[in-house]
Design a protein around this motif. Structure first.
Motif, PDB file in Angstrom:
ATOM      1  N   ASN A   1      79.644  40.529  44.513  1.00  0.00           N
ATOM      2  CA  ASN A   1      78.924  40.236  45.750  1.00  0.00           C
ATOM      3  C   ASN A   1      79.349  41.166  46.886  1.00  0.00           C
ATOM      4  N   TYR A   2      80.662  41.391  47.026  1.00  0.00           N
ATOM      5  CA  TYR A   2      81.139  42.244  48.107  1.00  0.00           C
ATOM      6  C   TYR A   2      80.687  43.692  47.895  1.00  0.00           C
ATOM      7  N   THR A   3      80.684  44.116  46.644  1.00  0.00           N
ATOM      8  CA  THR A   3      80.211  45.473  46.328  1.00  0.00           C
ATOM      9  C   THR A   3      78.730  45.605  46.667  1.00  0.00           C
ATOM     10  N   LYS A   4      77.950  44.574  46.351  1.00  0.00           N
ATOM     11  CA  LYS A   4      76.518  44.577  46.682  1.00  0.00           C
ATOM     12  C   LYS A   4      76.318  44.648  48.187  1.00  0.00           C
ATOM     13  N   GLN A   5      77.108  43.879  48.940  1.00  0.00           N
ATOM     14  CA  GLN A   5      76.992  43.884  50.398  1.00  0.00           C
ATOM     15  C   GLN A   5      77.315  45.267  50.970  1.00  0.00           C
ATOM     16  N   THR A   6      78.343  45.903  50.399  1.00  0.00           N
ATOM     17  CA  THR A   6      78.736  47.234  50.866  1.00  0.00           C
ATOM     18  C   THR A   6      77.646  48.250  50.571  1.00  0.00           C
ATOM     19  N   LYS A   7      77.091  48.185  49.365  1.00  0.00           N
ATOM     20  CA  LYS A   7      76.011  49.114  49.004  1.00  0.00           C
ATOM     21  C   LYS A   7      74.788  48.892  49.886  1.00  0.00           C
ATOM     22  N   THR A   8      74.500  47.633  50.193  1.00  0.00           N
ATOM     23  CA  THR A   8      73.367  47.302  51.055  1.00  0.00           C
ATOM     24  C   THR A   8      73.576  47.860  52.457  1.00  0.00           C
ATOM     25  N   THR A   9      74.805  47.773  52.970  1.00  0.00           N
ATOM     26  CA  THR A   9      75.111  48.312  54.291  1.00  0.00           C
ATOM     27  C   THR A   9      74.878  49.818  54.323  1.00  0.00           C
ATOM     28  N   LEU A  10      75.346  50.505  53.289  1.00  0.00           N
ATOM     29  CA  LEU A  10      75.118  51.948  53.194  1.00  0.00           C
ATOM     30  C   LEU A  10      73.631  52.255  53.112  1.00  0.00           C
ATOM     31  N   SER A  11      72.911  51.451  52.362  1.00  0.00           N
ATOM     32  CA  SER A  11      71.466  51.651  52.210  1.00  0.00           C
ATOM     33  C   SER A  11      70.740  51.479  53.542  1.00  0.00           C
ATOM     34  N   VAL A  12      71.158  50.498  54.331  1.00  0.00           N
ATOM     35  CA  VAL A  12      70.556  50.272  55.650  1.00  0.00           C
ATOM     36  C   VAL A  12      70.797  51.488  56.549  1.00  0.00           C
ATOM     37  N   MET A  13      71.994  52.068  56.463  1.00  0.00           N
ATOM     38  CA  MET A  13      72.323  53.252  57.253  1.00  0.00           C
ATOM     39  C   MET A  13      71.462  54.445  56.844  1.00  0.00           C
ATOM     40  N   LEU A  14      71.330  54.652  55.531  1.00  0.00           N
ATOM     41  CA  LEU A  14      70.537  55.780  55.046  1.00  0.00           C
ATOM     42  C   LEU A  14      69.050  55.572  55.297  1.00  0.00           C
ATOM     43  N   ASN A  15      68.635  54.327  55.303  1.00  0.00           N
ATOM     44  CA  ASN A  15      67.243  54.020  55.618  1.00  0.00           C
ATOM     45  C   ASN A  15      66.938  54.392  57.074  1.00  0.00           C
ATOM     46  N   TYR A  16      67.919  54.140  57.933  1.00  0.00           N
ATOM     47  CA  TYR A  16      67.798  54.542  59.346  1.00  0.00           C
ATOM     48  C   TYR A  16      67.652  56.062  59.439  1.00  0.00           C
ATOM     49  N   ALA A  17      68.480  56.778  58.665  1.00  0.00           N
ATOM     50  CA  ALA A  17      68.418  58.247  58.668  1.00  0.00           C
ATOM     51  C   ALA A  17      67.065  58.736  58.182  1.00  0.00           C
ATOM     52  N   GLN A  18      66.515  58.058  57.199  1.00  0.00           N
ATOM     53  CA  GLN A  18      65.197  58.444  56.679  1.00  0.00           C
ATOM     54  C   GLN A  18      64.108  58.204  57.727  1.00  0.00           C
ATOM     55  N   GLN A  19      64.195  57.064  58.416  1.00  0.00           N
ATOM     56  CA  GLN A  19      63.212  56.759  59.459  1.00  0.00           C
ATOM     57  C   GLN A  19      63.268  57.767  60.598  1.00  0.00           C
ATOM     58  N   LYS A  20      64.472  58.282  60.860  1.00  0.00           N
ATOM     59  CA  LYS A  20      64.651  59.272  61.924  1.00  0.00           C
ATOM     60  C   LYS A  20      64.317  60.695  61.457  1.00  0.00           C
ATOM     61  N   LYS A  21      63.915  60.812  60.185  1.00  0.00           N
ATOM     62  CA  LYS A  21      63.565  62.114  59.604  1.00  0.00           C
ATOM     63  C   LYS A  21      64.773  63.019  59.415  1.00  0.00           C
ATOM     64  N   TYR A  22      65.980  62.408  59.363  1.00  0.00           N
ATOM     65  CA  TYR A  22      67.175  63.212  59.127  1.00  0.00           C
ATOM     66  C   TYR A  22      67.277  63.582  57.645  1.00  0.00           C
ATOM     67  N   ILE A  23      66.811  62.682  56.793  1.00  0.00           N
ATOM     68  CA  ILE A  23      66.758  62.923  55.347  1.00  0.00           C
ATOM     69  C   ILE A  23      65.382  62.507  54.843  1.00  0.00           C
ATOM     70  N   SER A  24      65.008  63.003  53.677  1.00  0.00           N
ATOM     71  CA  SER A  24      63.659  62.735  53.163  1.00  0.00           C
ATOM     72  C   SER A  24      63.574  61.460  52.336  1.00  0.00           C
ATOM     73  N   ASN A  25      64.696  61.012  51.765  1.00  0.00           N
ATOM     74  CA  ASN A  25      64.654  59.793  50.946  1.00  0.00           C
ATOM     75  C   ASN A  25      66.005  59.085  50.996  1.00  0.00           C
ATOM     76  N   ASN A  26      66.010  57.823  50.594  1.00  0.00           N
ATOM     77  CA  ASN A  26      67.223  57.015  50.591  1.00  0.00           C
ATOM     78  C   ASN A  26      67.721  56.861  49.155  1.00  0.00           C
ATOM     79  N   PRO A  27      68.760  57.602  48.759  1.00  0.00           N
ATOM     80  CA  PRO A  27      69.234  57.565  47.374  1.00  0.00           C
ATOM     81  C   PRO A  27      69.857  56.229  46.967  1.00  0.00           C
ATOM     82  N   ALA A  28      70.284  55.422  47.945  1.00  0.00           N
ATOM     83  CA  ALA A  28      70.925  54.137  47.624  1.00  0.00           C
ATOM     84  C   ALA A  28      69.945  53.160  46.970  1.00  0.00           C
ATOM     85  N   LEU A  29      68.660  53.330  47.251  1.00  0.00           N
ATOM     86  CA  LEU A  29      67.653  52.413  46.701  1.00  0.00           C
ATOM     87  C   LEU A  29      67.557  52.516  45.182  1.00  0.00           C
ATOM     88  N   LEU A  30      67.965  53.644  44.627  1.00  0.00           N
ATOM     89  CA  LEU A  30      67.833  53.861  43.190  1.00  0.00           C
ATOM     90  C   LEU A  30      69.090  53.467  42.409  1.00  0.00           C
TER      91      LEU A  30
END
Length: 379
Positions: free
Chosen positions: A129-158
């Motif tokens: 559960n804690y590992t899932k929460q940590t991965k989700t937090t990273l995914s939320v951060m990368l999703n923000y970067a994708q929305q800001k056009k800093y990166i083209s995709n969020n690799p954490a989703l895969l």
């Protein structure tokens, strides 16, 4: 770059660039006094700077991971509760072991994120559960970067986390320990009531069991939220890093948490008794007064409530770990045993995600089916 002479004798220099959103060709310009070689070199630099300024919000793939975290965390703190964002720095320590702060965000890929999972859980000692929460937090951060056009995709989703073979049996055992049956609840309440100093704790435990409220929601209940038949759950108490006297009622955990909970006769008896006790100790109660308060007139802290439960756990040599949240899960279990539809349970306890409710609901259903077979076999 090209240059045009103006009627006033000055020279206007132009340069084209492609705007990323529309992919349209646009231009920037600068006016200088002459068209000399020196002026042209100056124009080249000015125009390049202006184009960079125009494009700086489109091309940030060279941003470092620590820069992204700093920018995102400010944004994140504005949109979530304190209890949510205070957990993030600790998670970042695990993430930074694999992704150092100077890593360019364009180079973060599935392999790196998978390595975080492996170090924390697969070959590590941290929980699923804690590992899932940590991965989700990273995914939320990368999703923000994708929305800001800093990166083209969020690799954490895969990246998927594969539970260990031993996890299923462990989770089944943990699920059994997540809630109490009716007999266990009675044993606990009877024991707590033996001491007058624990009367409020007994009322709270029973009320949590009968309503499925989160402890913060119970703390935030005010006189005006009770109409004699039901309660309006419209907030939670935030006292992170604060004294209870400085606690602030904030918005509930999510939009689904804002709800009306119908009360059983016993639940109404508890509220009426607690309010009467408060009136006796503190005088007439105002609409804004909290209901479940200690002798100091402030809501009973989670730490104080759980401390008593831990003592009860020791005194009874109870096998299950007691905390405020076990009564919420026990309420879901109770409704499941009563064959209340899953959707109705979710609405009552304010669950936005069916997974939590469903896991308890299915577990209770499986146990009920097994009991049916046992009863048939005993005929």
């Amino acid at each position: 770059m090209w240059v045009e002479e103006l009627d006033n004798g000055k020279f206007k220099y132009f340069e084209r660039y492609t705007e990323p959103y529309s992919e349209k060709v646009k231009r920037v310009s600068v006016t200088l006094e002459s068209d000399s070689g020196r002026a042209k070199n100056k124009a080249v630099k000015i125009l390049a700077d202006r184009i960079d300024e125009k494009l700086k919000n489109y091309n940030r793939s060279d941003m470092r991971f620590d820069e992204l975290y700093k920018e995102w965390f400010i944004y994140y703190k504005m949109h979530v509760k304190r209890t949510s964002w205070t957990k993030v720095p600790k998670m970042m320590k695990h993430i930074n072991k694999v992704i150092p702060g100077d890593t360019l965000i364009r180079n973060i890929d599935e392999e790196l994120i998978q390595k975080i999972v492996e170090e924390m859980y697969t070959f590590g000692t941290l929980s699923l559960n804690y590992t899932k929460q940590t991965k989700t937090t990273l995914s939320v951060m990368l999703n923000y970067a994708q929305q800001k056009k800093y990166i083209s995709n969020n690799p954490a989703l895969l990246v998927k986390i594969q539970p260990k073979k031993s996890e299923e049996e462990k989770r089944r055992k943990q699920m059994d320990e997540k809630y109490l049956d009716q007999k266990e609840v009675k044993v606990i309440l009877d024991h707590v009531r033996k001491r007058n100093s624990r009367s409020l704790h007994a009322y709270i435990a029973e009320f949590l069991y009968l309503t499925g409220l989160r402890y913060g929601e119970l703390q935030a209940l005010q006189i005006k939220n009770y109409d004699g038949e039901s309660i309006r759950v419209n907030g939670t108490l935030d006292y992170s890093f604060l004294k209870m006297a400085e606690a602030v009622k904030t918005a509930p955990k999510n939009v689904y948490s804002n709800r009306i909970v119908e009360l059983s006769d016993r639940a109404k008896e508890i509220l009426n008794q607690v309010i009467a006790d408060n009136t006796f100790r503190q005088g007439e109660q105002a609409p804004d007064n909290y209901i479940f308060t200690s002798n100091r007139g402030t809501p009973l802290s989670l730490h104080s409530f759980n401390a008593i439960l831990h003592k009860v756990e020791e005194e009874l040599s109870f096998e299950k770990k007691l905390s405020s949240h076990i009564f919420r899960h026990s309420h879901v279990s109770l409704l499941s045993e009563l064959n209340v539809p899953l959707k109705a349970i979710m609405e009552r306890v304010g669950h936005s995600d069916a997974n939590t409710t469903l896991s308890i609901y299915n577990h209770v259903t499986k146990k009920a089916k097994k009991q049916v077979i046992n009863k048939l076999n005993s005929l």
